[in-house]
Design an enzyme around this catalytic site. Structure first.
Site, short mmCIF file in Angstrom:
data_model
loop_
_atom_site.label_atom_id
_atom_site.label_comp_id
_atom_site.label_asym_id
_atom_site.label_seq_id
_atom_site.Cartn_x
_atom_site.Cartn_y
_atom_site.Cartn_z
CB CYS A 121 -6.50 -0.08 -1.51
SG CYS A 121 -7.38 1.11 -2.51
CB CYS A 155 -6.04 3.39 4.08
SG CYS A 155 -5.11 4.17 2.75
CG HIS A 160 -2.64 2.28 -5.06
ND1 HIS A 160 -2.61 1.00 -4.55
CD2 HIS A 160 -3.79 2.84 -4.62
CE1 HIS A 160 -3.72 0.82 -3.83
NE2 HIS A 160 -4.45 1.90 -3.87
#
Lengths: 276, 426
Positions: free
Chosen positions: B90, B412, B381
């Site tokens: 990510c 994160c 996301h």
């Protein structure tokens, strides 16, 4: 969308007497057409276009193709649909078409002329948005051994440029099922593209690729390198037998590109030009 | 401090779509190319040779080994623009931004594009590992006898494919299960998670309403807004959802306060101030500095998604700033509990002393400055796309705020990593 029933009708019609020797003056029209984005996605995948919000340059051809077949299957149409060979195609796009636009698709026939091998006719697809023409496609078909109308002029025999001396831009492995895959997204279920046995019945040793698939895949390789307002002219030469390994060649020229697809024989020549 | 700072000129993304919906037929390459062409159109870069394009995807087909370069070749950028792929889960989009910004700061390139793309719909499904081994051996077998022996090793069960899972290879736990452990450890309650989720939806909806995303988002496949966005989302409706991560009565993490699997792409245009001026493009913000941290979430004491807790104090110390010196905080909402646990860790005196080696905790932040135009809980996301979304959003917020304003980004990532960065408004 399957055009098989229309093909069947045309095949039956082919043995019936035809009315008149001129072209039907009527148009086949579809108003308020909204493309199915899922279908555009499948077409893009089969032809090698990236999936975007605008239609691939060659996509409206498949919208018009159903209407072309409808027109050609009519008994007023002077040439039998089975056996017609697509020899030339010229697309003129004035801008990109958004997949969300409401379109009007219309097809008419014109230029029924003499050809050294018979007669040829143009089927013209016009796509417009709110009354203004945004895309047109002229598909030229040859009917071998057919009789042109009395006093018809002869077809102009202009050849597109040869790019065979250019280096290879891309090698394509065209699989045996390429014809079936394109048939599924284009509705062009002409048996010569589907299976070797069906093709043999029409005098081809194997199934052959659709010319418009070859044309679409060639122009897809130039996606991002061309303008939205373009003229894409292609000349279909020898059939592309399936399966095959063929090569794409391109040449940058003033205002666009010349391109060609060839294996052991030449299959396609094309020009892509910025249109005013 | 580098001699010059990279400028954030703008960004472009496509609306994010929940998996297996609007973008179900789009590949990573389709989405990245469309996003790149949208950026090219927005900033008049057709035919332009940029310094480089850096992007990546987390869920990636093996055929997409050169994904970003392929996107460049299919776009309207000059084909003479180099590109490479990176992948840091990510953190991909932000790490790509840092990579390009550093080259600009060093004077190695004058311009670049950074970001990422991900599809959870068009996911790479691989052949069964046992089958793959047989196939690899078959490919190198020299004799017919060898081949026959190998074919004899084929079993019906080998037809079951390998489907990518949202789980850590070393722990076998999903990201949500990991996050649930951290949430419990820090005592993060259900209501505060739902409040954060509702705020994310409210803020994102308001930002769309005021036209904030008009020059940041280009519609794709008929979608004009993120389809995970629920403007009417409230703490009351979110409270009705059943927990999906964690076990027992104190499980708090639901589908509402966790991000859904999403498809999308986001890119940022970066350049030197000189390049921007030559091209008559605005400078929204500058990249000040960045830091990446990692934690031992396997055998150590730290949670999978807690690396930013360590990255931020290191970054603040290097640039001589405190946590309260920012006008905006963009903390990626992998899960609402992750954001809340991160903030709580920064406020905790014992944690500061024992784990961060600081005399005093970083302290609390002004929560009204957190994710002011919504974040991943509302937008969704698509793993590698999130960094690009956040950098472009924050740069625009800082530009609106004015020169000298500052923003902190904290993301994160899987593998126990965290990427953080500071932008300054121009």
């Amino acid at each position: 969308m399957s055009l098989a029933p229309l093909y069947a009708k045309a095949a039956v019609g082919a043995v019936l007497p035809r009315r008149g020797s001129g072209l039907p003056a009527d148009e086949v029209v579809r108003d308020d057409v909204l493309v199915d984005r899922g279908h555009v996605a499948e077409y893009a995948r089969v032809c090698g276009f990236a999936l975007s919000d605008t239609l691939p340059l060659t996509y409206p051809h498949v919208m018009g193709f159903a209407l072309q077949v409808e027109l050609m299957a009519r008994r007023t149409f002077p040439l039998p649909l089975p056996g017609l060979v697509h020899v030339r195609n010229r697309i003129v796009a004035t801008r990109a078409i958004d997949a969300g636009e409401l379109l009007r698709a219309a097809v008419h026939a014109e230029r029924f002329v003499a050809h050294p091998k018979g007669a040829q006719v143009d089927l013209v697809t016009s796509i417009s948005v709110e009354g203004s023409l945004v895309w047109s496609g002229r598909s030229t078909y040859l009917a071998r051994g057919a009789t042109p109308p009395p006093g018809a002029i002869s077809a102009a025999a202009d050849e597109l440029p040869d790019v065979s001396d250019e280096p290879v831009a891309a090698a394509w492995r065209v699989p045996a099922d390429a014809g079936r895959r394109y048939a599924a997204v284009s509705g062009d279920v002409n048996p010569i593209h589907l299976h070797p046995l069906a093709a043999r019945a029409f005098g081809f040793p194997t199934a052959i690729a659709h010319g418009m698939w070859t044309a679409a895949r060639a122009v897809a390789s130039l996606q991002g390198r061309t303008d939205d307002a373009v003229a894409y002219d292609v000349e279909f030469r020898k059939p592309l037998r399936l399966p095959s390994r063929v090569e794409l060649r391109t040449r940058r020229v003033d205002g666009g590109w010349d391109l060609g697809v060839a294996g052991r024989v030449e299959h396609l020549r094309g020009t892509l030009r910025r249109s005013a | 401090m580098p001699a010059r700072r990279a400028a954030v000129i703008g960004g472009n993304r496509i609306p994010f779509a929940r998996a297996n919906r609007r973008y179900a037929r789009a590949s990573n390459l389709d989405m990245l190319t469309a996003t790149l062409d949208g950026l090219v159109a927005r900033f008049g870069l057709s035919g332009e040779r940029l310094g480089e394009v850096v992007a990546g995807a987390v869920l990636k087909h093996s055929r997409d080994f050169n994904l970003t370069r392929e996107a460049v070749l299919g776009s309207r950028l000059s084909p003479a623009t180099p590109a490479y792929d990176i992948q840091q889960a990510c953190g991909t989009g932000l790490e790509a931004t840092i990579a390009v910004a550093n080259k600009i700061a060093l004077g190695q390139v004058e311009s670049g594009v950074a970001g990422g793309v991900d599809t959870a719909s068009d996911a790479p499904i691989a052949v069964n590992e046992d089958l793959r081994k047989v196939l690899v051996a078959l490919n190198s077998a020299r004799s017919l006898g060898d081949r026959v022996k190998l074919v004899g090793k084929l079993r019906p069960g080998q037809i079951v494919p390998e489907i990518p899972r949202n789980a850590e290879p070393r722990t076998g736990l999903s990201m949500g299960e990991h996050a649930a452990v951290t949430a419990k450890e820090w005592g993060i309650g259900r209501t505060e998670q739902d409040e954060l989720a509702a705020a994310s939806h409210r803020n994102l909806a308001a930002a769309y309403e005021r036209g904030f995303f008009d020059d940041l988002v280009t519609p794709y496949l008929g979608l004009t807004r993120d389809d995970n966005l629920r403007p009417d989302s409230s703490v009351e409706t979110l409270a009705k959802l059943k927990p999906v991560f964690g076990r027992g009565d104190d499980a708090t993490m639901t589908a509402g306060n966790s991000t859904p699997l999403t498809d999308g792409a986001a890119l940022v245009l970066l350049g030197s101030d000189e390049w921007a001026a030559e091209h008559r493009l605005p400078v929204l913000a500058h990249v000040v500095d960045a830091e990446t941290a990692a934690v031992d979430y396997v055998h150590g004491r730290d949670g999978l998604l807690t690396a930013p807790v360590f990255a931020v104090p290191r970054l603040l110390e290097r640039v001589g700033m405190s946590l309260q010196d920012f006008d905006f905080y963009e903390i990626h909402e992998a899960f609402a509990s992750t954001v809340l646990a991160t903030l709580k860790a920064w406020e905790d005196p014992a944690f500061a002393k024992e784990r961060l080696g600081l005399d005093a905790p970083l302290g609390a932040i002004d929560r009204s400055r957190l994710n002011v135009t919504g974040s991943s809980l509302a937008a969704g996301h698509p793993f590698a796309a999130t960094g690009g979304r956040i950098v472009a959003t924050l740069a625009k917020l800082l530009h609106e705020k004015g020169p000298g304003s500052r923003g902190l980004i904290s993301i994160c990532a899987a593998g126990g990593q965290g990427v953080v960065a500071i932008l300054e408004g121009a």
